[in-house]
Design a protein around this motif. Structure first.
Motif, PDB file in Angstrom:
ATOM      1  N   GLU A 174       1.083  -1.052   0.220  1.00  0.00           N
ATOM      2  CA  GLU A 174      -0.106  -0.141   0.081  1.00  0.00           C
ATOM      3  C   GLU A 174       0.968   1.003  -0.098  1.00  0.00           C
ATOM      4  O   GLU A 174       2.219   1.786   0.544  1.00  0.00           O
ATOM      5  N   THR A 175       0.869   2.410  -0.729  1.00  0.00           N
ATOM      6  CA  THR A 175       1.647   3.513  -0.623  1.00  0.00           C
ATOM      7  C   THR A 175       0.410   4.887   0.169  1.00  0.00           C
ATOM      8  O   THR A 175      -0.625   4.405   0.238  1.00  0.00           O
ATOM      9  N   LEU A 176       1.051   4.841   0.668  1.00  0.00           N
ATOM     10  CA  LEU A 176      -0.041   6.556   1.667  1.00  0.00           C
ATOM     11  C   LEU A 176       0.849   7.924   0.780  1.00  0.00           C
ATOM     12  O   LEU A 176       1.935   8.025   0.142  1.00  0.00           O
ATOM     13  N   SER A 177       0.331   8.928   1.206  1.00  0.00           N
ATOM     14  CA  SER A 177       0.063   9.774   0.669  1.00  0.00           C
ATOM     15  C   SER A 177      -0.334  10.861   1.940  1.00  0.00           C
ATOM     16  O   SER A 177      -0.742  11.238   2.747  1.00  0.00           O
ATOM     17  N   VAL A 178       0.825  12.023   1.726  1.00  0.00           N
ATOM     18  CA  VAL A 178       0.733  13.191   2.688  1.00  0.00           C
ATOM     19  C   VAL A 178       0.256  13.985   2.386  1.00  0.00           C
ATOM     20  O   VAL A 178       0.848  15.145   0.893  1.00  0.00           O
ATOM     21  N   VAL A 179      -0.667  14.782   2.566  1.00  0.00           N
ATOM     22  CA  VAL A 179      -1.323  16.016   1.629  1.00  0.00           C
ATOM     23  C   VAL A 179      -1.201  17.587   3.287  1.00  0.00           C
ATOM     24  O   VAL A 179      -1.491  17.223   3.919  1.00  0.00           O
ATOM     25  N   VAL A 180      -0.682  18.281   2.453  1.00  0.00           N
ATOM     26  CA  VAL A 180      -1.272  19.963   3.186  1.00  0.00           C
ATOM     27  C   VAL A 180      -1.902  20.960   2.815  1.00  0.00           C
ATOM     28  O   VAL A 180      -1.489  20.757   1.912  1.00  0.00           O
ATOM     29  N   GLU A 181      -2.754  21.592   3.111  1.00  0.00           N
ATOM     30  CA  GLU A 181      -3.062  22.356   2.251  1.00  0.00           C
ATOM     31  C   GLU A 181      -3.690  23.486   3.493  1.00  0.00           C
ATOM     32  O   GLU A 181      -4.267  23.157   4.166  1.00  0.00           O
ATOM     33  N   ARG A 182      -3.366  24.833   2.981  1.00  0.00           N
ATOM     34  CA  ARG A 182      -4.092  25.902   3.591  1.00  0.00           C
ATOM     35  C   ARG A 182      -4.158  26.996   2.286  1.00  0.00           C
ATOM     36  O   ARG A 182      -3.619  27.068   1.591  1.00  0.00           O
ATOM     37  N   GLU A 183      -5.152  27.784   2.737  1.00  0.00           N
ATOM     38  CA  GLU A 183      -5.087  29.384   2.202  1.00  0.00           C
ATOM     39  C   GLU A 183      -4.394  30.472   2.924  1.00  0.00           C
ATOM     40  O   GLU A 183      -3.755  30.140   3.737  1.00  0.00           O
ATOM     41  N   MET A 184      -3.857  30.831   2.225  1.00  0.00           N
ATOM     42  CA  MET A 184      -2.829  32.043   2.487  1.00  0.00           C
ATOM     43  C   MET A 184      -3.252  33.763   1.560  1.00  0.00           C
ATOM     44  O   MET A 184      -3.301  33.136   0.446  1.00  0.00           O
ATOM     45  N   PRO A 185      -2.977  34.484   2.184  1.00  0.00           N
ATOM     46  CA  PRO A 185      -3.432  35.893   1.506  1.00  0.00           C
ATOM     47  C   PRO A 185      -1.773  36.017   1.250  1.00  0.00           C
ATOM     48  O   PRO A 185      -1.594  37.933   1.059  1.00  0.00           O
ATOM     49  N   PHE A 186      -1.229  35.623   0.216  1.00  0.00           N
ATOM     50  CA  PHE A 186      -1.008  35.851  -0.905  1.00  0.00           C
ATOM     51  C   PHE A 186      -0.815  35.546  -1.926  1.00  0.00           C
ATOM     52  O   PHE A 186      -1.591  34.435  -2.707  1.00  0.00           O
ATOM     53  N   PRO A 187      -0.793  36.467  -2.879  1.00  0.00           N
ATOM     54  CA  PRO A 187      -1.107  36.110  -5.274  1.00  0.00           C
ATOM     55  C   PRO A 187      -0.294  34.940  -4.887  1.00  0.00           C
ATOM     56  O   PRO A 187       0.916  34.659  -4.837  1.00  0.00           O
ATOM     57  N   PRO A 188      -0.823  33.885  -6.097  1.00  0.00           N
ATOM     58  CA  PRO A 188       0.059  33.129  -7.056  1.00  0.00           C
ATOM     59  C   PRO A 188       1.351  33.468  -6.901  1.00  0.00           C
ATOM     60  O   PRO A 188       2.468  32.598  -7.085  1.00  0.00           O
ATOM     61  N   GLU A 189       1.647  34.545  -7.386  1.00  0.00           N
ATOM     62  CA  GLU A 189       2.921  35.048  -8.746  1.00  0.00           C
ATOM     63  C   GLU A 189       3.904  34.796  -7.072  1.00  0.00           C
ATOM     64  O   GLU A 189       4.903  34.356  -6.926  1.00  0.00           O
ATOM     65  N   LYS A 190       3.855  35.739  -5.663  1.00  0.00           N
ATOM     66  CA  LYS A 190       4.204  35.620  -5.037  1.00  0.00           C
ATOM     67  C   LYS A 190       4.732  34.310  -4.327  1.00  0.00           C
ATOM     68  O   LYS A 190       5.846  33.425  -3.357  1.00  0.00           O
ATOM     69  N   ILE A 191       3.625  33.029  -4.061  1.00  0.00           N
ATOM     70  CA  ILE A 191       4.430  31.983  -3.812  1.00  0.00           C
ATOM     71  C   ILE A 191       4.889  31.351  -4.711  1.00  0.00           C
ATOM     72  O   ILE A 191       5.861  30.229  -3.850  1.00  0.00           O
ATOM     73  N   TRP A 192       4.512  31.652  -6.004  1.00  0.00           N
ATOM     74  CA  TRP A 192       5.011  30.546  -6.684  1.00  0.00           C
ATOM     75  C   TRP A 192       6.384  31.086  -6.757  1.00  0.00           C
ATOM     76  O   TRP A 192       7.868  29.908  -7.089  1.00  0.00           O
ATOM     77  N   ARG A 193       7.116  32.644  -6.633  1.00  0.00           N
ATOM     78  CA  ARG A 193       8.471  32.367  -6.026  1.00  0.00           C
ATOM     79  C   ARG A 193       9.001  31.935  -5.625  1.00  0.00           C
ATOM     80  O   ARG A 193      10.332  31.844  -4.995  1.00  0.00           O
ATOM     81  N   ALA A 194       8.662  31.241  -3.748  1.00  0.00           N
ATOM     82  CA  ALA A 194       8.888  31.091  -3.000  1.00  0.00           C
ATOM     83  C   ALA A 194       9.397  29.913  -3.147  1.00  0.00           C
ATOM     84  O   ALA A 194      10.417  28.947  -2.785  1.00  0.00           O
ATOM     85  N   LEU A 195       8.058  28.581  -4.136  1.00  0.00           N
ATOM     86  CA  LEU A 195       8.769  27.921  -4.469  1.00  0.00           C
ATOM     87  C   LEU A 195       9.446  27.451  -5.711  1.00  0.00           C
ATOM     88  O   LEU A 195      10.163  26.239  -5.425  1.00  0.00           O
ATOM     89  N   THR A 196      10.402  28.940  -5.881  1.00  0.00           N
ATOM     90  CA  THR A 196      11.323  28.562  -7.280  1.00  0.00           C
ATOM     91  C   THR A 196      12.637  29.170  -7.276  1.00  0.00           C
ATOM     92  O   THR A 196      13.410  29.257  -8.111  1.00  0.00           O
ATOM     93  N   GLN A 197      12.237  29.905  -6.337  1.00  0.00           N
ATOM     94  CA  GLN A 197      14.160  30.306  -6.278  1.00  0.00           C
ATOM     95  C   GLN A 197      14.591  29.965  -5.516  1.00  0.00           C
ATOM     96  O   GLN A 197      14.858  29.970  -3.939  1.00  0.00           O
TER      97      GLN A 197
END
Length: 136
Positions: A7-30
Motif C-alpha cells: 500500500e502507498t500512502l500520501s501526505v497532504v497539507v493544504e492552506r489558504e494564504m493571503p498572498f497572490p500566486p505569483e508571490k508564492i510561486w517565487r518562494a517555491l521556485t527561487q
C-alpha cells in the motif's frame, strides 16, 4: 500466486494564504527563497532538471517532473530508500491563494519516512508563511 503490492500512502497539507500566486510561486521556485523555508537547493524551474535539497542530515535527490508557472509544480523526492513525488498546486482565491502540497509514494513498510513527512511539512508551511509575510 502473485505478491501483494504494498500500500502507498500520501501526505497532504493544504492552506489558504493571503498572498497572490505569483508571490508564492517565487518562494517555491527561487533557490535563495527555497533555502529560507525548506532547505538549500540547486532548483531550476525547468522540466527534466535534476536538483537536490541539502540538509545537515543528508541529501534529497529530485527531478522536476511537471511545471505550469504559478499553477502547479511536481518533482521527484528520493532520499535513502524513499521514492516519492511532491506536487504543489496553487489556486487563486478571493483572499489570496489556496496552496496544496501532496507527497505521494510512501510504502506502508516505511513508517519513519511517512511520519517524518507528516511532522515536517506543516513546519515547512509555517516557515513558508513567514518568508512570504516579510516585506519585499
Amino acid at each position: 500466486m502473485t505478491a501483494a503490492v504494498p500500500e502507498t500512502l500520501s501526505v497532504v497539507v493544504e492552506r489558504e494564504m493571503p498572498f497572490p500566486p505569483e508571490k508564492i510561486w517565487r518562494a517555491l521556485t527561487q533557490p535563495h527563497l527555497i533555502e529560507e523555508w525548506l532547505m538549500k537547493a540547486d532548483f531550476k524551474p525547468d522540466v527534466g532538471h535534476d536538483f537536490s535539497f541539502r540538509a545537515d542530515w543528508g541529501v534529497i535527490n529530485c527531478k522536476v517532473l511537471e511545471l505550469e508557472p504559478q499553477k502547479s509544480l511536481a518533482y521527484s523526492w528520493d532520499a535513502y530508500t524513499l521514492r516519492s513525488v511532491v506536487t504543489w498546486t496553487l489556486t487563486p482565491t478571493e483572499a489570496g491563494t489556496r496552496l496544496r502540497m501532496e507527497q505521494t509514494g510512501f510504502q506502508s513498510n516505511q513508517p519513519q519516512f511517512y511520519q517524518g513527512a507528516q511532522a515536517g511539512w506543516p513546519k515547512f508551511f509555517a516557515n513558508l508563511e513567514q518568508v512570504l509575510g516579510r516585506p519585499e
